[in-house]
Each structure stands twice: as structure tokens, then as C-alpha cells.
Design an enzyme around this catalytic site. Structure first.
Site, PDB file in Angstrom:
ATOM      1  N   SER A  27      -7.033   6.830  -5.481  1.00  0.00           N
ATOM      2  CA  SER A  27      -6.032   6.868  -6.522  1.00  0.00           C
ATOM      3  C   SER A  27      -5.297   8.174  -6.314  1.00  0.00           C
ATOM      4  O   SER A  27      -5.870   9.237  -6.445  1.00  0.00           O
ATOM      5  CB  SER A  27      -6.721   6.843  -7.882  1.00  0.00           C
ATOM      6  OG  SER A  27      -5.789   7.126  -8.875  1.00  0.00           O
ATOM      7  N   ARG A  28      -4.020   8.078  -5.934  1.00  0.00           N
ATOM      8  CA  ARG A  28      -3.309   9.298  -5.564  1.00  0.00           C
ATOM      9  C   ARG A  28      -3.027  10.178  -6.759  1.00  0.00           C
ATOM     10  O   ARG A  28      -2.698  11.344  -6.620  1.00  0.00           O
ATOM     11  CB  ARG A  28      -2.001   8.955  -4.845  1.00  0.00           C
ATOM     12  CG  ARG A  28      -2.252   8.627  -3.405  1.00  0.00           C
ATOM     13  CD  ARG A  28      -0.964   8.313  -2.692  1.00  0.00           C
ATOM     14  NE  ARG A  28      -1.117   7.077  -1.945  1.00  0.00           N
ATOM     15  CZ  ARG A  28      -0.125   6.415  -1.401  1.00  0.00           C
ATOM     16  NH1 ARG A  28       1.111   6.849  -1.546  1.00  0.00           N
ATOM     17  NH2 ARG A  28      -0.350   5.312  -0.736  1.00  0.00           N
ATOM     18  N   VAL A  29      -3.115   9.619  -7.960  1.00  0.00           N
ATOM     19  CA  VAL A  29      -2.955  10.459  -9.135  1.00  0.00           C
ATOM     20  C   VAL A  29      -4.242  11.241  -9.367  1.00  0.00           C
ATOM     21  O   VAL A  29      -4.245  12.377  -9.799  1.00  0.00           O
ATOM     22  CB  VAL A  29      -2.599   9.599 -10.357  1.00  0.00           C
ATOM     23  CG1 VAL A  29      -2.627  10.417 -11.619  1.00  0.00           C
ATOM     24  CG2 VAL A  29      -1.237   8.982 -10.164  1.00  0.00           C
ATOM     25  N   ASP A  84       0.598   3.971  -5.758  1.00  0.00           N
ATOM     26  CA  ASP A  84      -0.043   5.294  -5.807  1.00  0.00           C
ATOM     27  C   ASP A  84      -1.532   5.184  -5.541  1.00  0.00           C
ATOM     28  O   ASP A  84      -2.327   5.905  -6.119  1.00  0.00           O
ATOM     29  CB  ASP A  84       0.127   5.927  -7.191  1.00  0.00           C
ATOM     30  CG  ASP A  84       1.550   5.950  -7.645  1.00  0.00           C
ATOM     31  OD1 ASP A  84       2.398   6.352  -6.849  1.00  0.00           O
ATOM     32  OD2 ASP A  84       1.816   5.578  -8.799  1.00  0.00           O
ATOM     33  N   ILE A 101       0.851  -1.195   0.000  1.00  0.00           N
ATOM     34  CA  ILE A 101       0.000   0.000   0.000  1.00  0.00           C
ATOM     35  C   ILE A 101       0.885   1.243   0.000  1.00  0.00           C
ATOM     36  O   ILE A 101       0.637   2.211  -0.724  1.00  0.00           O
ATOM     37  CB  ILE A 101      -0.953   0.007   1.223  1.00  0.00           C
ATOM     38  CG1 ILE A 101      -2.082  -1.002   1.013  1.00  0.00           C
ATOM     39  CG2 ILE A 101      -1.553   1.401   1.430  1.00  0.00           C
ATOM     40  CD1 ILE A 101      -2.964  -1.208   2.211  1.00  0.00           C
TER      41      ILE A 101
END
Lengths: 506, 101
Positions: free
Chosen positions: A373-375, A348, A344
């Protein structure tokens, strides 16, 4: 006489060549067991070099490949990449002077290979001279650029709320039998909806999977024409742990070949928990000290160096991308154990699949609240962004109010409306396996939901409505679909047109 | 150190085996240092004697082994580290790998 003919060829081929005495570096097997050999000799061998174990001087013994992982003053430890039952003490170990490499290239497309690049599908040998080492450094900071294009999965809930970008690493995590593999299988199939010039090449790495499951999947992909752009790297459950260990690295090198050519590639590691088990087994047998849960100290680095190779390259480097979708299997939903937390933190973002939701019939069983979703929306195109923002808001409000659903009689009208909307949206996000939707159709149906077209539809009729509406769009709204597909935007006039179609459809 | 080792062996009651321990140690020592050479030939060989003399003059301890499968010629192991192969079998293998290319 056919023999004369062969003699002629031989004479021509071998003219002017002679076999002379050779001096080579060798080692001797001093012990063998559990797929680990201890070797004496090999004074100049290098780390991670491939060696061959042969019976000397027997003519017909097949060399067994092995990988050097421990180098000590007089001895070396190696893991056998093959059948270790034929190896005996005193066998000769030959150097190959190559670090472990796999064949790469276009010839692999549509094939099923083992982690050493040997074909498993009975379609003949792979005619390819190019190879790449399995362990390669990840692209540096200057060679990368930000993630900006989306990788469509064809699954509404993911494309709308947890978008995946090309070059991203998105973890898929959940218990066994919950549809993790089905989800990535759909993602591979959905690439058929992409235009051919920008269609990502898919690499599916099966680590410790049942061979029957892999065969089933390959058959399905082949039937739907998705094998043309797919490579399957399979280390099945009966293969030695050493092959499980090298499988993701081998698959990654095969994918990187295309990435470095400026193409988009999607690689799926199914799954990394089994990969960690394999590495634990090897490390313990090599007598490396165990740490937490008996995993060796470098188990974090094991995965971080692999996933760091996923990247979106800068334009100077060709602009290719490698998107990684690692899969982790949890035990009873426990995401706080060692390997899940590691992965984790490397990736990303994660798509979290939940048993409760699966049991309730919500499939894919994605828990939207826990998935991120870090993007983020950087990876969404304008059309999806426009419909998704409203959807996310509605769903979040629904989550908050869901607890009050039981006493819905006592609620005021706006709250009721929100609950009704949320319930219909949740219903709409259900999607069967192999029912992937292209981006423009997703946009249309989500737009319809945002416009309130679903509010009058009874809950159990929502999916039926969706089906009929999309059918209607395909016949009556071709130009709208085409416009969204080409401009990747939902312009005001398109919205008007879409509204009109929606009003005409009941 | 040798003295302490001897004490240990006596304590364990293995003093009878001391001779073979020393022999085994010498063997290991030589193969580790790479001063042990093993000459492998088929049963009938003219070159064997010459090779052995040459190796001895270079300071190797020479051991010999008979391997019918070599067909002809001679192969020499230097310690555990090197193999000098000038046997018929080795040449045939070279030929095989060249033809397979």
C-alpha cells in the site's frame, strides 16, 4: 363520473398552452448491428451525447437510448444502451441535448440500479431530479490533500500490514474463485462497525457479473443491515457491452455526489478486466484500430481517468473522500499481462491474492510479500501502528526462515522460536467470510500475539484461542476496548491493563 | 474523375447499371447537401400542395410520402438533418410529454 374529474384536471393543467409546429434536429439510422448504429444527419450533435432512436411516426414505440461515440462529417456512430433488436434501418434518431447523465442523491441508497440509474430491485421508481454526467473531470492538485485516515476493512491481515486510507486507490488482484469479491463484501459489511457519522457510503459496481451472484450479495447485505448505506450498480452478464462500459463511470458519479457533500465514500469496481473487454468489443466494432492484445489505444486512459476520480478533497472543498477498490481478475496468476500491469501502475498499491495460499487454507489468501500500500502507515491510527510494526517484523523474519522449517530439529532455540511465532501469526491472520473484526478487537488480539500469548498454544488451537480471548475481552475488558476505540491509541496504561487481562486469561 | 469512374464500371462489367448509379448518386448528393425535402402527410391533405410549392420556391427538391399514422397536418424532413413536425401525431406527443412531467 370519474372521467369528468380527469377532464377538469386536464383543462386546468393545459389552459393557456398550445402545441405548435416544432423544428428539431434528427438523424436517420443507416445501419445497425452488434449494438452499434451508424447514423446520418444530426448536424450539431456533440460527443458523448445521449440520443433516442424511435420509429417515426408510430405512437407506441419505446425510444431506445444510444450514446454517440464517433462523430464524422456526415455520419455518427453510436452504441445502443438497450435492446438493439427492434431498431431498423430508416428509424429516426432524436437528440436529447444532454451528455449521458445518471440520477444521483440520497434516494439511491439501499437500491440496486442499472448503469442508467433505472431501478432493478422492484422497489419503485427513484424520486430524484438531480443528475450528474457520467464523465466528470477529476479534482485538480489544489483541491486535494494527503490521505490521513484509515478505511477499516475489518480484515486483520489488510488492516495491519496493507492499510487502506480514505481517498486511496487499492487494487485487488487475483485469479478467479479466490475470494476477491468476498473480501470487498466483508469490507462493506465492516463499515457497520464504524460510528454512523463517519461511516463511508459504499457503492458496489458489478461489471459483467452473474445476476445470481449479485442478487445473493444484495440479499446478504440486506440481511445484515448494510444496504442502508450501499448503492449497487449492476451491469449483469446478459446486459449489452455498452452498459458494462458505462457502469463504473455511472457508479463513480453517484459516489462523487456524496464526496462533494463532504462525506466519505467507498467505491468497488468488480471487475475492471471485464470492463476492458467490453471497451475492446465496442472499440473494435466502431472500427478503431486495435493495439496490444487487440485492446484499443486508449485502454490505459480508460482506467486512469476513472481511478483518478478517487481523491481526498481539501478542507475548502468539504474534506470528503472517494476510496476506490478496483478488482482485476488474472489468468493463472499472470500479473504481467496488459490490463493488470496498467491498473497496477495507476493504483496506489495492490492486494495480491494467490491460488497456492488459498489451496493451503490461508483465507483470505493475501500474499503479504507481494502486496503493498503506497500510502502505507500514514493511513493507520496509532493503536494499529503500535501492534502492526512488531507483527510485520515477525512475519518478514518468518518468511525468510520458512524454507528451513523442514529441518527444525537442527535449529537453535531463537530461530525455532521465530518460526513458531511466525507460524502462529500466519494462523492468526486467517479469517472466515463475514467474520469482520472492529479495529479495537484487532488491536487486542495482535497485541496478545506480540506479547507471546500464542506461543504456548498449539497451532491448531490458535483460532479457537482468538475466539475465546475476544469473547473474554468483550465481557471482562470492556473499558479497554472502549478506550482504544475512542482514543485510537494504545497508551501505556492501557497496555498494562491489557497485559493484566491477558495474564488472567488462560 | 468521372471518366476514371466510368472506366472502372466498364471494367467490372456493370455499365448497364450506370443509369441507376447516377440516380442513386443524385439522391445521396441531395440528401447530404440538405436540398432534398420529404413531405409526409396523410392521404387526404389540403396543405400538401401549398407546402410543396413553398419548398420548391426555396430551392428544394421535393419528394412526398403518405403516412396514415400522422392523423392530420404535415411533417417535413429537410435532408437527413431536420424534421419540421406540425402533424396531429406530433402535437399529441408534445401533449403527452407535457403531462408526464
Amino acid at each position: 363520473m370519474p372521467n369528468d374529474h380527469i377532464f377538469d384536471i386536464l383543462q386546468k393543467e393545459l389552459a393557456g398552452k398550445s402545441a405548435t409546429a416544432t423544428k428539431e434536429e434528427v438523424g436517420k439510422v443507416v445501419s445497425v448491428g452488434d449494438a452499434i448504429v451508424q447514423i446520418e444527419g444530426l448536424p450539431h450533435a456533440v460527443f458523448s451525447e445521449m440520443v433516442e432512436i424511435v420509429k417515426w411516426p408510430e405512437a407506441n414505440s419505446k425510444p431506445v437510448p444510444a450514446l454517440l461515440l464517433n462523430l464524422e462529417e456526415y455520419t455518427a456512430g453510436a452504441v445502443v444502451l438497450g435492446d438493439d433488436t427492434t431498431i431498423q434501418e430508416g428509424d429516426i434518431v432524436r437528440r436529447t441535448k444532454k451528455v449521458l447523465s445518471v440520477p444521483v442523491g440520497e434516494a439511491l441508497l439501499g437500491r440496486v440500479v442499472n448503469p442508467l440509474g433505472h431501478p432493478l430491485d422492484g422497489k419503485g421508481s427513484i424520486q430524484n431530479k438531480e443528475t450528474l454526467p457520467i464523465e466528470r473531470p477529476a479534482p485538480g492538485v489544489l483541491d486535494r490533500q494527503g490521505v490521513s485516515t484509515s478505511l477499516a476493512t475489518g480484515i486483520k491481515v489488510i488492516d495491519a500490514t496493507i492499510p487502506i486510507g480514505r481517498g486511496q486507490r487499492e487494487l485487488i488482484i487475483g485469479d478467479r474463485q479466490i475470494g476477491k469479491t468476498a473480501l470487498v463484501e466483508d469490507t462493506i459489511l465492516n463499515q457497520l462497525n464504524e460510528p454512523e457519522e463517519s461511516r463511508p457510503i459504499c457503492v458496489y459496481v458489478a461489471i459483467g457479473q452473474k445476476a445470481s451472484k449479485v442478487a445473493q450479495m444484495v440479499e446478504e447485505l440486506e440481511r445484515r443491515g448494510a444496504m442502508d448505506y450501499t448503492i449497487v450498480v449492476a451491469a449483469s452478464a446478459s446486459d449489452p457491452a455498452s452498459l458494462w462500459y458505462i457502469a463504473p463511470y455511472a457508479g463513480c458519479s453517484m459516489a462523487e455526489y456524496f464526496r462533494d457533500k463532504g462525506k466519505d465514500v467507498l467505491i468497488i469496481y468488480d471487475d475492471l478486466s471485464k470492463h476492458a473487454w467490453a471497451w475492446r468489443q465496442i472499440a473494435l466494432l466502431l472500427r478503431r484500430p486495435p493495439g496490444r492484445e487487440a485492446y484499443p489505444g486508449d485502454v490505459f486512459y480508460l482506467h486512469s481517468r476513472l481511478l483518478e476520480r478517487a481523491s481526498r478533497l481539501s478542507e475548502e472543498k468539504g474534506g470528503g473522500s472517494l476510496t476506490a477498490l478496483p478488482i482485476i481478475e488474472t489468468q493463472l496468476g499472470d500479473v504481467s499481462s496488459y490490463i493488470p500491469t496498467n491498473v497496477i501502475s495507476i493504483t496506489d498499491g495492490q492486494i495480491y491474492l494467490e491460488t497456492d495460499l488459498f489451496g493451503k487454507g490461508q483465507r483470505p489468501a493475501v500474499n503479504i510479500g507481494q502486496s503493498v500500500s503506497r500510502v502505507g502507515s500514514a493511513a493507520q491510527n496509532k493503536a494499529v501502528k503500535k501492534v502492526a510494526s512488531q507483527l510485520k517484523l515477525d512475519l518478514a523474519q518468518y518468511e525468510e526462515l520458512a524454507a528451513f522449517v523442514q529441518f527444525s530439529q537442527d535449529l537453535d532455540a531463537t530461530t525455532r522460536k521465530r518460526i513458531d511465532r511466525g507460524a502462529r501469526l500466519t494462523e492468526l491472520l486467517k479469517q472466515g467470510q463475514f467474520e469482520v473484526l472492529p479495529m479495537e478487537e484487532q488491536v487486542c488480539i495482535l497485541f496478545a500475539a506480540n506479547e507471546g500469548a500464542l506461543d504456548a498454544v498449539p497451532l491448531e488451537k490458535v483460532r479457537d484461542f482468538e475466539k475465546r480471548f475476544l469473547e473474554h475481552m468483550r465481557t471482562q475488558g470492556k473499558d479497554v476496548l472502549k478506550d482504544i476505540q475512542e482514543s485510537k491509541d494504545l497508551k501505556d496504561e492501557t497496555q498494562e491493563k491489557l497485559k493484566n487481562i491477558l495474564h488472567g486469561f488462560k | 474523375m468521372v471518366h476514371r469512374f466510368k472506366e472502372q464500371v466498364v471494367k467490372r462489367g456493370d455499365i448497364k447499371l450506370f443509369g441507376s448509379i447516377v440516380k442513386e448518386f443524385e439522391k445521396r448528393w441531395e440528401s447530404r447537401n440538405g436540398t432534398m425535402a420529404c413531405v409526409v402527410t396523410p392521404a387526404q391533405s389540403q396543405v400538401k400542395k401549398k407546402v410543396k410549392e413553398e419548398l420548391r420556391s426555396q430551392g428544394y427538391t421535393v419528394k412526398e410520402e403518405v403516412q396514415e399514422q400522422l392523423i392530420g397536418g404535415v411533417a417535413v424532413f429537410l435532408g437527413n438533418d431536420y424534421l419540421i413536425d406540425n402533424s396531429m401525431r406530433g402535437r399529441l406527443r408534445q401533449l403527452q410529454s407535457r403531462l408526464l412531467k
